[in-house]
Design a protein around this motif. Structure first.
Motif, PDB file in Angstrom:
ATOM      1  N   THR A  93     121.256  52.941  -6.812  1.00 51.77           N
ATOM      2  CA  THR A  93     121.784  52.233  -6.853  1.00 51.77           C
ATOM      3  C   THR A  93     121.706  52.518  -8.446  1.00 51.77           C
ATOM      4  O   THR A  93     120.963  52.815  -9.424  1.00 51.77           O
ATOM      5  CB  THR A  93     120.933  51.070  -6.427  1.00 51.77           C
ATOM      6  N   GLY A 102     118.543  53.858  -9.509  1.00 49.78           N
ATOM      7  CA  GLY A 102     117.792  54.521  -8.619  1.00 49.78           C
ATOM      8  C   GLY A 102     118.364  54.924  -7.317  1.00 49.78           C
ATOM      9  O   GLY A 102     119.766  55.095  -7.776  1.00 49.78           O
ATOM     10  N   SER A 103     117.499  56.447  -6.811  1.00 52.67           N
ATOM     11  CA  SER A 103     118.327  57.268  -6.184  1.00 52.67           C
ATOM     12  C   SER A 103     117.316  57.238  -4.992  1.00 52.67           C
ATOM     13  O   SER A 103     116.682  57.956  -4.823  1.00 52.67           O
ATOM     14  CB  SER A 103     118.650  57.950  -6.620  1.00 52.67           C
ATOM     15  N   VAL A 104     118.011  57.144  -3.217  1.00 50.88           N
ATOM     16  CA  VAL A 104     117.483  57.490  -2.257  1.00 50.88           C
ATOM     17  C   VAL A 104     117.590  58.072  -1.124  1.00 50.88           C
ATOM     18  O   VAL A 104     119.263  57.840  -1.595  1.00 50.88           O
ATOM     19  CB  VAL A 104     116.225  55.573  -1.209  1.00 50.88           C
ATOM     20  N   TYR A 124     123.562  50.727   3.685  1.00 50.50           N
ATOM     21  CA  TYR A 124     122.426  49.527   3.188  1.00 50.50           C
ATOM     22  C   TYR A 124     122.655  48.388   2.474  1.00 50.50           C
ATOM     23  O   TYR A 124     123.702  47.983   2.276  1.00 50.50           O
ATOM     24  CB  TYR A 124     122.865  50.619   1.141  1.00 50.50           C
ATOM     25  N   ASN A 126     120.799  44.155   0.919  1.00 49.08           N
ATOM     26  CA  ASN A 126     119.526  43.944   0.956  1.00 49.08           C
ATOM     27  C   ASN A 126     118.337  44.635   0.671  1.00 49.08           C
ATOM     28  O   ASN A 126     117.022  45.089   0.654  1.00 49.08           O
ATOM     29  CB  ASN A 126     118.999  42.602   0.999  1.00 49.08           C
ATOM     30  N   SER A 127     118.300  46.090  -0.242  1.00 49.46           N
ATOM     31  CA  SER A 127     116.911  47.251  -0.611  1.00 49.46           C
ATOM     32  C   SER A 127     116.963  47.624   0.565  1.00 49.46           C
ATOM     33  O   SER A 127     115.458  48.486   0.872  1.00 49.46           O
ATOM     34  CB  SER A 127     116.221  46.500  -1.383  1.00 49.46           C
ATOM     35  N   ILE A 128     117.246  47.543   2.064  1.00 48.44           N
ATOM     36  CA  ILE A 128     116.226  48.105   3.018  1.00 48.44           C
ATOM     37  C   ILE A 128     118.421  49.129   3.376  1.00 48.44           C
ATOM     38  O   ILE A 128     118.948  48.922   3.492  1.00 48.44           O
ATOM     39  CB  ILE A 128     117.039  47.004   4.262  1.00 48.44           C
ATOM     40  N   TYR A 129     118.065  50.761   3.709  1.00 48.38           N
ATOM     41  CA  TYR A 129     118.291  51.475   4.023  1.00 48.38           C
ATOM     42  C   TYR A 129     118.194  52.245   5.636  1.00 48.38           C
ATOM     43  O   TYR A 129     117.303  52.202   5.825  1.00 48.38           O
ATOM     44  CB  TYR A 129     119.091  52.867   2.994  1.00 48.38           C
ATOM     45  N   ASP A 130     119.214  52.468   6.060  1.00 51.55           N
ATOM     46  CA  ASP A 130     118.761  53.488   7.520  1.00 51.55           C
ATOM     47  C   ASP A 130     120.391  54.570   7.125  1.00 51.55           C
ATOM     48  O   ASP A 130     121.176  54.569   7.110  1.00 51.55           O
ATOM     49  CB  ASP A 130     119.071  52.514   8.193  1.00 51.55           C
TER      50      ASP A 130
ATOM     51  N   LEU B 158     109.362  42.850   0.035  1.00 50.50           N
ATOM     52  CA  LEU B 158     110.279  43.899   0.352  1.00 50.50           C
ATOM     53  C   LEU B 158     109.603  44.628   1.547  1.00 50.50           C
ATOM     54  O   LEU B 158     110.205  45.388   2.808  1.00 50.50           O
ATOM     55  CB  LEU B 158     111.099  45.186  -0.204  1.00 50.50           C
ATOM     56  N   ARG B 161     109.483  42.530   5.006  1.00 47.99           N
ATOM     57  CA  ARG B 161     110.636  42.296   5.006  1.00 47.99           C
ATOM     58  C   ARG B 161     110.625  43.811   6.635  1.00 47.99           C
ATOM     59  O   ARG B 161     111.200  43.636   7.428  1.00 47.99           O
ATOM     60  CB  ARG B 161     111.593  41.923   4.479  1.00 47.99           C
ATOM     61  N   ASN B 171     115.417  45.520  13.320  1.00 44.06           N
ATOM     62  CA  ASN B 171     115.946  46.238  12.210  1.00 44.06           C
ATOM     63  C   ASN B 171     115.258  48.013  11.416  1.00 44.06           C
ATOM     64  O   ASN B 171     114.295  47.210  11.601  1.00 44.06           O
ATOM     65  CB  ASN B 171     116.460  45.580  10.825  1.00 44.06           C
ATOM     66  N   LEU B 172     115.700  48.753  11.762  1.00 44.87           N
ATOM     67  CA  LEU B 172     115.010  49.763  11.418  1.00 44.87           C
ATOM     68  C   LEU B 172     115.338  50.891  10.782  1.00 44.87           C
ATOM     69  O   LEU B 172     114.930  51.721   9.826  1.00 44.87           O
ATOM     70  CB  LEU B 172     115.078  50.973  12.454  1.00 44.87           C
ATOM     71  N   GLY B 173     115.866  50.280   9.162  1.00 41.70           N
ATOM     72  CA  GLY B 173     116.062  50.237   8.202  1.00 41.70           C
ATOM     73  C   GLY B 173     114.721  50.560   7.108  1.00 41.70           C
ATOM     74  O   GLY B 173     113.284  50.212   7.300  1.00 41.70           O
ATOM     75  N   CYS B 174     115.303  51.880   6.219  1.00 35.29           N
ATOM     76  CA  CYS B 174     113.415  51.690   4.949  1.00 35.29           C
ATOM     77  C   CYS B 174     114.036  51.026   4.037  1.00 35.29           C
ATOM     78  O   CYS B 174     114.877  50.705   3.204  1.00 35.29           O
ATOM     79  CB  CYS B 174     113.769  53.095   4.577  1.00 35.29           C
ATOM     80  N   PRO B 175     112.399  50.204   3.398  1.00 37.00           N
ATOM     81  CA  PRO B 175     112.549  49.579   2.064  1.00 37.00           C
ATOM     82  C   PRO B 175     112.763  51.040   1.251  1.00 37.00           C
ATOM     83  O   PRO B 175     112.530  51.306   1.099  1.00 37.00           O
ATOM     84  CB  PRO B 175     111.045  49.372   2.485  1.00 37.00           C
ATOM     85  N   ASP B 176     113.731  50.674   0.343  1.00 32.22           N
ATOM     86  CA  ASP B 176     113.875  51.487  -0.871  1.00 32.22           C
ATOM     87  C   ASP B 176     113.190  50.422  -2.319  1.00 32.22           C
ATOM     88  O   ASP B 176     113.136  49.493  -2.720  1.00 32.22           O
ATOM     89  CB  ASP B 176     115.306  50.545  -1.542  1.00 32.22           C
ATOM     90  N   THR B 178     112.100  51.996  -3.809  1.00 29.55           N
ATOM     91  CA  THR B 178     113.026  51.975  -6.417  1.00 29.55           C
ATOM     92  C   THR B 178     113.230  50.553  -6.391  1.00 29.55           C
ATOM     93  O   THR B 178     112.704  50.387  -8.271  1.00 29.55           O
ATOM     94  CB  THR B 178     113.527  53.039  -6.612  1.00 29.55           C
ATOM     95  N   LYS B 179     113.184  49.931  -5.466  1.00 30.14           N
ATOM     96  CA  LYS B 179     113.596  48.435  -6.368  1.00 30.14           C
ATOM     97  C   LYS B 179     112.334  48.178  -5.772  1.00 30.14           C
ATOM     98  O   LYS B 179     112.367  46.346  -6.038  1.00 30.14           O
ATOM     99  CB  LYS B 179     114.442  47.971  -4.895  1.00 30.14           C
TER     100      LYS B 179
END
Lengths: 157, 180
Positions: A93, A102-104, A124, A126-130, B158, B161, B171-176, B178-179
């Motif tokens: 990002t 940043g980087s995940v 990815y 809204n700052s939620i990634y999978d 974050l 959420r 929604n099983l995503g991880c929070p980033d 770094t943000k």
């Protein structure tokens, strides 16, 4: 003018070299489909997806093979069958006008099986990634989600 | 007379500053229960948030998702660096410490964060760092679960959420982080 172009090309190649990244030599038969959907949720930042491939030896040591930048929504690549690879799915990002970045990273230790194909869905928003990785059986006979496993889960032979 | 008034104002300001610093350090919750209570107190004045909702999933299922996603997403250290316009760079690490408590009739998730480097000092923080989020999951019959998420700062939206999505299973995503 020519000198300027040459200098620019030299600078670009030096920069590419400095990043330490190289393009993945995608020579094995295609067995991994990667689909990426990214949205930063803001015009002030952007997200780029990439995949780094590492070869893993019998002692669980990794050797970087290369990177695939996911400029398109889906990419096919080939991983060597019956050999352990560490596939790192990365979201980079950055702010549109400079500033923070940043980087995940999500890692999957994978030993592709002959006849099987693999599908990774990267998202990815809204700052939620999978990242969801699935193994699909021959002739799509079966499909199962693979658990995340990093090199910590690797047992030396 | 004027000099006396100035001196008195000066001492008042010093007193307020000492009190504020004291509140900041001594008042920091040292465990999950203190964090819940502080959040309840803060919520009365709109300074903190308790998000409560119910999900159509049994506690066992909610608990299993929370535990799996916590392991995948929250056991992390975030390295950061920032460069100012003079070219000076600061860097540090934010370490997240999730604690999952799985009881027969309740599940809890506590998220703490500690900071080091870059001039960050967590004064008087409990071991593992200051508490940032506490989630409670309690059963409502066999197939429903009540979720309460306690947060005290907008910065933790974050995380909130992400936990919301995990509790729902949608929604099983991880929070980033770094943000954050």
């Amino acid at each position: 003018m020519k000198g300027g172009l040459g200098a620019a090309l030299l600078a670009a190649s030096l920069l590419a070299g400095c990043s330490g990244l190289k393009t993945y030599p995608d020579t094995a038969p295609k067995n991994l489909l990667i689909r990426a959907e990214t949205s930063s949720g803001s015009i002030l930042s952007k997200v780029r997806a990439a995949v780094h491939v590492h070869q893993v030896d019998a002692k669980c040591r990794t050797e970087y093979q290369g990177t695939v930048e996911l400029g398109e929504p889906s990419v096919h690549l080939g991983l060597p069958v019956d050999r352990l690879s560490l596939v790192a799915f990365v979201f980079n990002t950055s702010a549109t006008f400079g500033g923070s970045s940043g980087s995940v990273r999500v890692e999957h230790l994978l030993k592709p099986r002959a006849g099987y194909t693999y599908q990774a869905d990267m998202s990815y928003a809204n700052s939620i990634y999978d990242v969801v990785l699935r193994e699909i059986g021959p002739r799509r006979s079966s499909s199962r989600e693979l658990d995340r496993k990093s090199t910590k889960g690797c047992t030396p032979a | 007379m004027r000099c006396h008034a100035l001196r008195s104002a000066q001492w008042t300001l010093i007193g307020i500053a000492v009190l504020l610093v004291g509140c900041g350090n001594m008042g920091a919750p040292k465990n999950a229960e203190e964090y819940r209570q502080a959040t309840r107190d803060g919520a009365r004045y709109g300074l903190a948030t308790i998000e409560s909702f119910e999900v159509e999933r049994p506690l066992r299922e909610v608990s299993s998702t929370l535990q799996r996603k916590t392991d995948e997403c929250l056991k992390v250290a975030v390295n950061w660096s920032a460069t100012n316009h003079h070219g000076n760079t600061r860097s540090g690490v934010h370490r997240y410490k999730p604690t999952f408590v799985n009881g027969s009739n309740r599940a809890e998730l506590h998220i703490q964060r500690s900071r080091s480097g870059g001039g960050d000092i967590d004064v008087n923080a409990p071991p593992g760092g200051f508490y940032h989020v506490v989630l409670d999951a309690t059963p409502l019959g066999k197939s429903r679960t009540k979720i309460d998420i306690y947060t005290q700062s907008k910065d933790d939206d974050l995380l909130r959420r992400a936990l919301h999505g995990w509790a729902l299973g949608s929604n099983l995503g991880c929070p980033d982080l770094t943000k954050r």
